[in-house]
Write an enzyme that holds these catalytic residues in place. Structure first.
Site, mmCIF file in Angstrom:
data_model
loop_
_atom_site.group_PDB
_atom_site.id
_atom_site.type_symbol
_atom_site.label_atom_id
_atom_site.label_comp_id
_atom_site.label_asym_id
_atom_site.label_seq_id
_atom_site.Cartn_x
_atom_site.Cartn_y
_atom_site.Cartn_z
ATOM 1 N N GLU A 49 0.837 -1.199 0.000
ATOM 2 C CA GLU A 49 0.000 0.000 0.000
ATOM 3 C C GLU A 49 0.875 1.254 0.000
ATOM 4 O O GLU A 49 1.855 1.345 0.744
ATOM 5 C CB GLU A 49 -0.897 -0.014 1.237
ATOM 6 C CG GLU A 49 -1.768 1.221 1.414
ATOM 7 C CD GLU A 49 -2.606 1.181 2.696
ATOM 8 O OE1 GLU A 49 -3.529 2.003 2.801
ATOM 9 O OE2 GLU A 49 -2.341 0.330 3.568
ATOM 10 N N LYS B 9 -8.780 4.095 -2.964
ATOM 11 C CA LYS B 9 -9.356 3.603 -1.712
ATOM 12 C C LYS B 9 -10.647 4.360 -1.398
ATOM 13 O O LYS B 9 -10.681 5.589 -1.380
ATOM 14 C CB LYS B 9 -8.347 3.762 -0.576
ATOM 15 C CG LYS B 9 -8.731 3.074 0.724
ATOM 16 C CD LYS B 9 -7.579 3.182 1.722
ATOM 17 C CE LYS B 9 -7.896 2.465 3.021
ATOM 18 N NZ LYS B 9 -6.763 2.554 3.987
ATOM 19 N N CYS C 218 -6.122 -2.323 2.106
ATOM 20 C CA CYS C 218 -6.097 -2.331 3.568
ATOM 21 C C CYS C 218 -7.501 -2.531 4.153
ATOM 22 O O CYS C 218 -8.164 -3.510 3.869
ATOM 23 C CB CYS C 218 -5.424 -1.057 4.071
ATOM 24 S SG CYS C 218 -4.814 -1.145 5.766
#
Length: 313
Positions: free
Chosen positions: A42, A132, A166
């Site tokens: 990430e 994200k 995540c």
């Protein structure tokens, strides 16, 4: 059987060019070892904003501003061609690549940063760009909120691949959107190295009947460059393990096939068989025969929502 590579490595914090150069060397090493897919962590370019977990949102705004200016300068602008070196490297090495980065929005305000991931084909094409959906906790001081355009599962030589970044993996509907597209390999690039995160990855492998790859950076205080703004306040101890990494891989059904080994930079390899995903879903297909779509319905709005529309002559 196909070979995939997982990178548990530190970025060159707040240095876009150096982080890209390190990514190129990792991609080349993975390809030379026979891997068909390499997964990087990430926000690898130019590093995950771990300082956001160490600064106080109100009291430390001056520190935030100084670091953010450097992060913005070193963030990736896809529209400006900042991914071109990685695209070319993937093509030259004939390997698929997943890489996380801080993305500078280049079309409108040009000042918002997203936590993004690129899936690049072995032919050097950008297969998918995902932002994200929801920054986690103090990440909201750094990153904007993404949209659903990147909630896609794409075909690669190793199987059908999708990415959630995540803690998006704690969003049940986001997970379901991956399952419903016939995912074989679920990539979960992250900063989370906790034991609880391992149980999450294992659960997804069981629930989704897919391979799950958790890739996180391994980073120490010594990895923070000396010119990092306010380094002495935020990262004073060079011996501190900022993140051990604990990257791991789970097979469809939940068996761990690569145990987490934190605390050291490493590029490790796992052999997979994408056909195992379909076999694992014979008894439990969360988006198929086990979904009860006559009772439950999910709609995903996969389009852009621009902040402004111009109507010129």
């Amino acid at each position: 059987m196909m070979k995939i590579a997982v990178a548990q490595v530190a970025p060159v914090l707040l240095d876009k060019e150096a982080s890209i150069a390190k990514a190129v060397s990792i991609i080349e090493e993975a390809a030379n070892s026979g891997a068909q897919l390499v997964v990087l962590p990430e926000c690898f370019i130019p590093g995950y904003p771990s300082w956001s977990w160490r600064l106080k949102p109100g009291a430390d705004m001056g520190y935030y501003n100084d670091i953010h200016a450097s992060l913005l300068k070193n963030a990736v602008d896809v529209s400006a061609g900042d991914l071109s070196v990685l695209l070319q490297t993937a093509k030259d090495c004939c390997i698929s690549v997943s890489i996380g980065f801080n993305e500078r929005e280049g079309d409108f305000s040009r000042a918002t940063i997203f936590n993004s991931n690129a899936l690049i084909s072995h032919e050097g094409k950008l297969l998918n760009l995902h932002r994200k959906l929801m920054p986690t906790n103090p990440e909201r001081m750094i990153h904007g909120i993404g949209d659903a355009r990147g909630l896609r599962v794409v075909d690669t030589p190793v199987g059908r691949v999708g990415v959630l970044i995540c803690w998006e993996s704690y969003m049940p509907l986001a997970r379901y959107s991956m399952y419903a597209q016939g995912i074989d390999i679920y990539l979960a690039p992250t900063w989370d190295s906790s034991d609880l995160w391992q149980s999450t990855l294992q659960h997804i492998a069981r629930e989704g009947g897919c391979y799950v790859v958790g890739a996180a950076s391994c980073m120490y205080g010594k990895d923070v460059p000396s010119n990092f703004p306010h380094r002495e306040k935020i990262f004073p101890d060079e011996s501190e393990c900022i993140n051990p990494g604990n990257a791991s891989v789970y097979a469809p059904g939940g068996k761990c096939i690569s145990e987490p080994q934190g605390g050291v930079e490493r590029l490790f390899y796992v052999e997979i068989d994408s056909a195992m995903a379909a076999k694992a879903r014979r008894s439990l297909d969360a988006a198929g025969h086990y979904s009860r779509s006559d009772i439950f319905q999910l709609e995903v709005i996969r389009k852009a929502f621009p902040p402004i529309k111009f109507h010129d002559d």
